[in-house]
Design an enzyme around this catalytic site. Structure first.
Site, PDB file in Angstrom:
ATOM      1  N   GLY A 108       0.829  -1.206   0.000  1.00  0.00           N
ATOM      2  CA  GLY A 108       0.000   0.000   0.000  1.00  0.00           C
ATOM      3  C   GLY A 108       0.864   1.257   0.000  1.00  0.00           C
ATOM      4  O   GLY A 108       0.450   2.302   0.494  1.00  0.00           O
ATOM      5  N   GLY A 110       1.692   2.835  -2.604  1.00  0.00           N
ATOM      6  CA  GLY A 110       1.292   3.732  -3.692  1.00  0.00           C
ATOM      7  C   GLY A 110       2.005   3.468  -5.002  1.00  0.00           C
ATOM      8  O   GLY A 110       2.387   4.409  -5.703  1.00  0.00           O
ATOM      9  N   SER A 111       2.173   2.194  -5.356  1.00  0.00           N
ATOM     10  CA  SER A 111       2.875   1.901  -6.608  1.00  0.00           C
ATOM     11  C   SER A 111       2.086   2.421  -7.814  1.00  0.00           C
ATOM     12  O   SER A 111       2.687   2.879  -8.796  1.00  0.00           O
ATOM     13  CB  SER A 111       3.175   0.408  -6.749  1.00  0.00           C
ATOM     14  OG  SER A 111       2.044  -0.349  -6.457  1.00  0.00           O
ATOM     15  N   SER A 112       0.751   2.396  -7.738  1.00  0.00           N
ATOM     16  CA  SER A 112      -0.050   2.876  -8.882  1.00  0.00           C
ATOM     17  C   SER A 112       0.154   4.367  -9.103  1.00  0.00           C
ATOM     18  O   SER A 112       0.310   4.821 -10.249  1.00  0.00           O
ATOM     19  CB  SER A 112      -1.542   2.621  -8.652  1.00  0.00           C
ATOM     20  OG  SER A 112      -1.770   1.310  -8.294  1.00  0.00           O
ATOM     21  N   ALA A 114       2.734   6.173  -8.060  1.00  0.00           N
ATOM     22  CA  ALA A 114       4.129   6.427  -8.436  1.00  0.00           C
ATOM     23  C   ALA A 114       4.349   6.120  -9.923  1.00  0.00           C
ATOM     24  O   ALA A 114       5.010   6.883 -10.634  1.00  0.00           O
ATOM     25  CB  ALA A 114       5.071   5.609  -7.569  1.00  0.00           C
ATOM     26  N   ASP A 155      -1.707  10.573  -2.813  1.00  0.00           N
ATOM     27  CA  ASP A 155      -0.577   9.708  -3.167  1.00  0.00           C
ATOM     28  C   ASP A 155       0.148  10.227  -4.417  1.00  0.00           C
ATOM     29  O   ASP A 155       1.366  10.124  -4.537  1.00  0.00           O
ATOM     30  CB  ASP A 155      -1.053   8.249  -3.356  1.00  0.00           C
ATOM     31  CG  ASP A 155      -2.399   8.140  -4.062  1.00  0.00           C
ATOM     32  OD1 ASP A 155      -2.953   9.186  -4.496  1.00  0.00           O
ATOM     33  OD2 ASP A 155      -2.918   7.026  -4.189  1.00  0.00           O
TER      34      ASP A 155
END
Ligand code: MEV
Length: 325
Positions: A108, A110-112, A114, A155
Protein backbone atom coordinates in the site's frame (compact mmCIF):
# COMPACT_ATOMS: atom_id res chain seq x y z
CA UNK A 1 17.98 11.47 -26.24
CA UNK A 2 17.08 7.81 -26.77
CA UNK A 3 15.72 6.88 -23.40
CA UNK A 4 14.99 8.42 -20.04
CA UNK A 5 14.80 6.92 -16.56
CA UNK A 6 12.76 8.63 -13.83
CA UNK A 7 11.87 7.52 -10.31
CA UNK A 8 9.27 8.43 -7.70
CA UNK A 9 8.95 7.53 -4.02
CA UNK A 10 6.39 5.39 -2.22
CA UNK A 11 4.25 7.07 0.45
CA UNK A 12 2.75 6.55 3.86
CA UNK A 13 -0.40 8.26 5.03
CA UNK A 14 0.27 9.79 8.46
CA UNK A 15 -3.19 11.06 9.41
CA UNK A 16 -6.47 11.91 7.71
CA UNK A 17 -7.18 8.94 5.44
CA UNK A 18 -10.76 8.54 4.18
CA UNK A 19 -11.74 12.02 5.45
CA UNK A 20 -9.40 13.44 2.76
CA UNK A 21 -11.58 11.89 0.06
CA UNK A 22 -14.39 14.21 1.22
CA UNK A 23 -13.01 17.76 1.29
CA UNK A 24 -10.77 17.45 4.33
CA UNK A 25 -6.97 17.61 4.81
CA UNK A 26 -4.41 14.88 5.49
CA UNK A 27 -0.70 14.52 6.27
CA UNK A 28 1.44 12.24 4.10
CA UNK A 29 5.14 11.43 4.02
CA UNK A 30 7.30 9.72 1.40
CA UNK A 31 9.56 6.69 1.85
CA UNK A 32 13.01 5.89 0.49
CA UNK A 33 11.76 2.87 -1.48
CA UNK A 34 11.16 4.06 -5.04
CA UNK A 35 9.63 3.00 -8.33
CA UNK A 36 11.84 3.49 -11.39
CA UNK A 37 10.57 3.77 -14.96
CA UNK A 38 12.58 3.78 -18.18
CA UNK A 39 10.89 5.02 -21.37
CA UNK A 40 12.06 5.22 -24.98
CA UNK A 41 10.44 6.10 -28.27
CA UNK A 42 10.01 3.37 -30.89
CA UNK A 43 10.01 3.60 -34.68
CA UNK A 44 7.05 1.18 -34.86
CA UNK A 45 3.65 2.47 -33.80
CA UNK A 46 3.49 0.19 -30.78
CA UNK A 47 2.99 0.49 -27.06
CA UNK A 48 5.20 -1.99 -25.18
CA UNK A 49 5.41 -2.57 -21.46
CA UNK A 50 7.63 -4.68 -19.21
CA UNK A 51 6.57 -4.52 -15.54
CA UNK A 52 7.79 -7.75 -13.92
CA UNK A 53 6.84 -6.60 -10.39
CA UNK A 54 3.17 -6.65 -11.38
CA UNK A 55 3.55 -9.72 -13.62
CA UNK A 56 3.45 -7.91 -16.95
CA UNK A 57 5.91 -9.18 -19.50
CA UNK A 58 6.10 -8.68 -23.25
CA UNK A 59 2.85 -6.66 -23.24
CA UNK A 60 2.31 -4.91 -26.53
CA UNK A 61 -0.49 -3.38 -28.56
CA UNK A 62 -0.77 -1.10 -31.54
CA UNK A 63 -0.82 2.61 -30.85
CA UNK A 64 -4.49 3.04 -31.96
CA UNK A 65 -5.55 0.44 -29.39
CA UNK A 66 -4.01 2.17 -26.38
CA UNK A 67 -6.64 2.66 -23.69
CA UNK A 68 -9.06 0.34 -25.48
CA UNK A 69 -10.27 -3.23 -24.90
CA UNK A 70 -9.46 -5.11 -21.72
CA UNK A 71 -6.26 -3.91 -20.05
CA UNK A 72 -4.56 -6.24 -17.55
CA UNK A 73 -4.53 -4.83 -14.00
CA UNK A 74 -0.75 -4.40 -13.87
CA UNK A 75 -0.70 -2.37 -17.11
CA UNK A 76 -3.66 -0.06 -16.45
CA UNK A 77 -2.03 2.96 -14.84
CA UNK A 78 0.85 3.15 -17.33
CA UNK A 79 -1.39 2.60 -20.35
CA UNK A 80 -4.06 5.13 -19.37
CA UNK A 81 -1.36 7.65 -18.42
CA UNK A 82 0.21 7.23 -21.90
CA UNK A 83 -3.26 7.54 -23.47
CA UNK A 84 -4.10 10.72 -21.53
CA UNK A 85 -0.73 12.33 -22.25
CA UNK A 86 -0.81 11.56 -25.99
CA UNK A 87 -4.40 12.77 -26.25
CA UNK A 88 -3.81 16.01 -24.37
CA UNK A 89 -0.63 16.96 -26.24
CA UNK A 90 -1.67 15.39 -29.57
CA UNK A 91 1.34 13.10 -30.06
CA UNK A 92 1.37 9.67 -31.59
CA UNK A 93 4.53 7.64 -31.43
CA UNK A 94 5.54 4.14 -30.48
CA UNK A 95 6.78 3.85 -26.93
CA UNK A 96 8.51 1.23 -24.82
CA UNK A 97 8.28 1.37 -21.02
CA UNK A 98 10.04 -0.68 -18.34
CA UNK A 99 9.30 -0.43 -14.62
CA UNK A 100 11.11 -1.71 -11.54
CA UNK A 101 9.80 -1.26 -7.99
CA UNK A 102 11.88 -1.33 -4.81
CA UNK A 103 8.81 -2.10 -2.70
CA UNK A 104 6.16 -4.77 -2.88
CA UNK A 105 2.90 -3.59 -4.49
CA UNK A 106 1.23 -5.35 -1.53
CA UNK A 107 2.34 -2.79 1.09
CA UNK A 108 0.00 0.00 0.00
CA UNK A 109 2.98 2.32 -0.60
CA UNK A 110 1.29 3.73 -3.69
CA UNK A 111 2.87 1.90 -6.61
CA UNK A 112 -0.05 2.88 -8.88
CA UNK A 113 0.31 6.58 -8.20
CA UNK A 114 4.13 6.43 -8.44
CA UNK A 115 3.98 4.65 -11.81
CA UNK A 116 1.38 7.11 -13.13
CA UNK A 117 3.52 10.09 -12.14
CA UNK A 118 6.68 8.49 -13.59
CA UNK A 119 4.95 7.72 -16.90
CA UNK A 120 3.74 11.28 -17.43
CA UNK A 121 7.03 12.79 -16.24
CA UNK A 122 9.04 10.56 -18.62
CA UNK A 123 6.76 11.34 -21.59
CA UNK A 124 6.89 15.07 -20.92
CA UNK A 125 10.71 14.87 -21.08
CA UNK A 126 10.77 12.69 -24.20
CA UNK A 127 8.37 15.03 -26.02
CA UNK A 128 9.85 18.26 -24.64
CA UNK A 129 6.71 19.39 -22.86
CA UNK A 130 7.42 21.52 -19.79
CA UNK A 131 5.00 20.63 -17.03
CA UNK A 132 4.72 22.40 -13.68
CA UNK A 133 4.28 20.15 -10.65
CA UNK A 134 0.60 21.14 -10.54
CA UNK A 135 0.08 20.33 -14.26
CA UNK A 136 1.74 16.96 -13.68
CA UNK A 137 -0.52 16.46 -10.66
CA UNK A 138 -3.69 17.30 -12.62
CA UNK A 139 -2.94 14.87 -15.47
CA UNK A 140 -1.84 12.08 -13.11
CA UNK A 141 -4.88 12.62 -10.87
CA UNK A 142 -7.19 12.51 -13.89
CA UNK A 143 -5.56 9.20 -14.86
CA UNK A 144 -6.17 7.69 -11.42
CA UNK A 145 -9.78 8.88 -11.39
CA UNK A 146 -10.32 7.49 -14.92
CA UNK A 147 -9.31 4.08 -13.58
CA UNK A 148 -10.50 4.02 -9.96
CA UNK A 149 -13.30 6.57 -10.05
CA UNK A 150 -12.35 7.63 -6.50
CA UNK A 151 -9.43 8.97 -4.52
CA UNK A 152 -8.16 12.20 -3.02
CA UNK A 153 -4.92 12.38 -5.05
CA UNK A 154 -2.73 12.60 -1.91
CA UNK A 155 -0.58 9.71 -3.17
CA UNK A 156 -0.03 11.45 -6.53
CA UNK A 157 1.05 14.62 -4.73
CA UNK A 158 3.47 12.62 -2.55
CA UNK A 159 5.06 10.99 -5.61
CA UNK A 160 5.53 14.41 -7.28
CA UNK A 161 6.45 16.78 -4.45
CA UNK A 162 8.15 14.29 -2.09
CA UNK A 163 8.95 15.22 1.51
CA UNK A 164 6.07 15.46 3.92
CA UNK A 165 2.91 17.23 2.83
CA UNK A 166 -0.21 18.83 4.20
CA UNK A 167 -2.65 17.95 1.44
CA UNK A 168 -6.28 18.89 0.81
CA UNK A 169 -8.66 16.84 -1.38
CA UNK A 170 -7.94 16.92 -5.14
CA UNK A 171 -4.82 19.02 -4.59
CA UNK A 172 -6.78 22.14 -3.56
CA UNK A 173 -3.86 22.68 -1.20
CA UNK A 174 -0.46 20.99 -1.39
CA UNK A 175 1.85 22.38 1.27
CA UNK A 176 5.34 20.91 1.77
CA UNK A 177 6.18 20.85 5.49
CA UNK A 178 9.69 21.74 6.60
CA UNK A 179 10.67 18.79 8.75
CA UNK A 180 13.81 16.64 8.79
CA UNK A 181 12.59 13.16 9.68
CA UNK A 182 10.01 11.27 11.66
CA UNK A 183 10.71 8.63 14.35
CA UNK A 184 8.43 6.26 12.47
CA UNK A 185 8.22 2.47 12.59
CA UNK A 186 6.29 0.66 9.87
CA UNK A 187 4.70 -2.78 10.19
CA UNK A 188 3.06 -4.69 7.34
CA UNK A 189 0.03 -6.73 8.40
CA UNK A 190 0.49 -9.37 5.71
CA UNK A 191 -2.94 -8.64 4.24
CA UNK A 192 -3.46 -6.79 0.96
CA UNK A 193 -6.22 -4.19 1.10
CA UNK A 194 -8.24 -2.72 -1.74
CA UNK A 195 -8.74 1.04 -1.37
CA UNK A 196 -11.84 1.35 -3.55
CA UNK A 197 -13.60 -1.50 -1.71
CA UNK A 198 -12.94 0.22 1.62
CA UNK A 199 -14.07 3.62 0.37
CA UNK A 200 -17.29 2.00 -0.88
CA UNK A 201 -17.76 0.22 2.43
CA UNK A 202 -17.73 3.54 4.30
CA UNK A 203 -19.98 5.08 1.64
CA UNK A 204 -22.59 2.42 2.44
CA UNK A 205 -22.28 3.19 6.14
CA UNK A 206 -22.64 6.90 5.40
CA UNK A 207 -26.01 6.22 3.72
CA UNK A 208 -27.24 4.85 7.02
CA UNK A 209 -25.49 7.35 9.32
CA UNK A 210 -24.79 10.43 7.18
CA UNK A 211 -24.46 12.97 10.01
CA UNK A 212 -22.37 10.73 12.23
CA UNK A 213 -19.87 9.93 9.47
CA UNK A 214 -19.72 13.57 8.42
CA UNK A 215 -18.93 14.61 11.98
CA UNK A 216 -16.27 11.91 12.26
CA UNK A 217 -14.64 13.42 9.16
CA UNK A 218 -14.83 16.88 10.79
CA UNK A 219 -13.09 15.54 13.91
CA UNK A 220 -10.41 13.88 11.79
CA UNK A 221 -9.88 17.18 9.94
CA UNK A 222 -9.47 18.96 13.27
CA UNK A 223 -6.92 16.52 14.56
CA UNK A 224 -4.99 16.71 11.28
CA UNK A 225 -4.68 20.49 11.80
CA UNK A 226 -3.34 19.97 15.32
CA UNK A 227 -1.04 17.14 14.21
CA UNK A 228 0.43 19.45 11.55
CA UNK A 229 1.45 21.90 14.30
CA UNK A 230 2.79 19.07 16.49
CA UNK A 231 4.80 17.76 13.53
CA UNK A 232 6.35 21.16 12.83
CA UNK A 233 7.18 21.54 16.54
CA UNK A 234 8.58 17.96 16.69
CA UNK A 235 6.18 17.37 19.58
CA UNK A 236 6.06 13.59 19.14
CA UNK A 237 4.10 12.96 22.33
CA UNK A 238 1.25 15.11 21.06
CA UNK A 239 1.59 13.77 17.52
CA UNK A 240 1.35 10.22 18.90
CA UNK A 241 -1.75 11.02 20.96
CA UNK A 242 -3.41 12.49 17.88
CA UNK A 243 -2.51 9.34 15.92
CA UNK A 244 -4.24 7.27 18.59
CA UNK A 245 -7.35 9.44 18.36
CA UNK A 246 -7.31 9.16 14.57
CA UNK A 247 -7.11 5.38 14.92
CA UNK A 248 -10.21 5.44 17.14
CA UNK A 249 -12.14 7.22 14.41
CA UNK A 250 -10.87 4.83 11.73
CA UNK A 251 -12.00 1.98 13.91
CA UNK A 252 -15.45 3.52 14.23
CA UNK A 253 -15.60 3.86 10.43
CA UNK A 254 -15.04 0.10 10.31
CA UNK A 255 -11.78 -0.01 8.36
CA UNK A 256 -9.48 -1.36 11.05
CA UNK A 257 -8.97 -5.11 11.42
CA UNK A 258 -8.26 -7.42 14.33
CA UNK A 259 -4.71 -7.97 13.08
CA UNK A 260 -4.05 -4.23 12.76
CA UNK A 261 -5.52 -3.56 16.21
CA UNK A 262 -3.36 -6.29 17.77
CA UNK A 263 -0.23 -4.82 16.20
CA UNK A 264 -1.23 -1.26 17.15
CA UNK A 265 -1.98 -2.13 20.79
CA UNK A 266 1.25 -4.15 21.07
CA UNK A 267 3.32 -1.14 19.91
CA UNK A 268 1.57 1.18 22.35
CA UNK A 269 2.24 -1.29 25.21
CA UNK A 270 5.88 -1.46 24.11
CA UNK A 271 6.23 2.31 24.59
CA UNK A 272 5.16 3.95 21.32
CA UNK A 273 3.79 7.49 21.70
CA UNK A 274 1.08 6.54 19.26
CA UNK A 275 0.12 4.08 16.55
CA UNK A 276 -2.50 3.73 13.85
CA UNK A 277 -3.22 2.07 10.54
CA UNK A 278 -1.89 3.88 7.48
CA UNK A 279 -3.92 4.13 4.27
CA UNK A 280 -7.25 2.62 3.44
CA UNK A 281 -7.25 0.04 6.26
CA UNK A 282 -8.47 -3.53 5.89
CA UNK A 283 -4.79 -4.63 5.99
CA UNK A 284 -1.66 -3.05 4.47
CA UNK A 285 0.53 -1.24 7.01
CA UNK A 286 0.36 0.26 10.48
CA UNK A 287 2.70 2.98 11.71
CA UNK A 288 3.98 3.86 15.17
CA UNK A 289 5.88 6.88 16.51
CA UNK A 290 8.28 5.95 19.29
CA UNK A 291 11.07 7.46 21.39
CA UNK A 292 14.59 6.35 20.43
CA UNK A 293 15.01 4.12 23.51
CA UNK A 294 11.76 2.25 22.79
CA UNK A 295 12.18 1.71 19.06
CA UNK A 296 13.60 -1.80 19.31
CA UNK A 297 10.87 -2.90 21.75
CA UNK A 298 8.23 -1.49 19.38
CA UNK A 299 9.77 -3.30 16.42
CA UNK A 300 9.90 -6.55 18.42
CA UNK A 301 6.25 -6.11 19.43
CA UNK A 302 5.21 -5.90 15.78
CA UNK A 303 7.14 -9.03 14.79
CA UNK A 304 5.87 -10.94 17.81
CA UNK A 305 2.30 -10.30 16.66
CA UNK A 306 3.05 -11.65 13.20
CA UNK A 307 3.68 -8.32 11.47
CA UNK A 308 6.62 -7.61 9.17
CA UNK A 309 8.88 -4.64 9.85
CA UNK A 310 9.47 -2.53 6.78
CA UNK A 311 12.74 -0.68 7.15
CA UNK A 312 12.30 2.71 5.67
CA UNK A 313 13.29 6.33 6.04
CA UNK A 314 10.74 9.06 5.46
CA UNK A 315 10.63 12.55 3.98
CA UNK A 316 12.29 11.59 0.67
CA UNK A 317 12.66 13.27 -2.73
CA UNK A 318 9.70 13.46 -5.11
CA UNK A 319 9.86 12.44 -8.77
CA UNK A 320 13.34 12.91 -10.27
CA UNK A 321 15.12 12.26 -13.55
CA UNK A 322 17.66 9.52 -12.88
CA UNK A 323 19.37 9.52 -16.28
CA UNK A 324 19.17 10.19 -20.00
CA UNK A 325 20.76 7.67 -22.39
C1 MEV B 1 -5.81 5.27 0.85
O1 MEV B 1 -4.41 5.09 0.97
C2 MEV B 1 -6.23 6.57 1.50
C3 MEV B 1 -7.67 6.96 1.25
O2 MEV B 1 -7.89 8.18 1.95
C4 MEV B 1 -7.96 7.14 -0.23
C5 MEV B 1 -7.45 8.43 -0.83
O3 MEV B 1 -7.17 9.39 -0.14
O4 MEV B 1 -7.33 8.45 -2.08
C6 MEV B 1 -8.61 5.93 1.82
Amino acid sequence: MHSITVSAPGKLMLLGEHAVVYDRPCLVTTVNQRLALEARLLDDCLFQLEAPDVKISNYKKSFEDIGKAKIPKGAKFVEIAVFNFMKKYKFSSGIHINTITEFSPLYGFGSSSAVTVCTIKALSELFNITLTDKELFDLAYKTVLDIQGKGSGFDIAAAIYGGTLYFFTAGKKIEPLKIKSLPLIVGYSGVKADTVTLINQIKEKAKKYPDIIDRIYDHIAELVEQAKQALLAKDWVRFGELMNMNQGYLNSLGVSTEKLEIMIYATRSAGAYGAKLSGAGGGDCMIAIAPENKKQAVRDAITKKGGQIIDTTTNCKGVIIEKYD
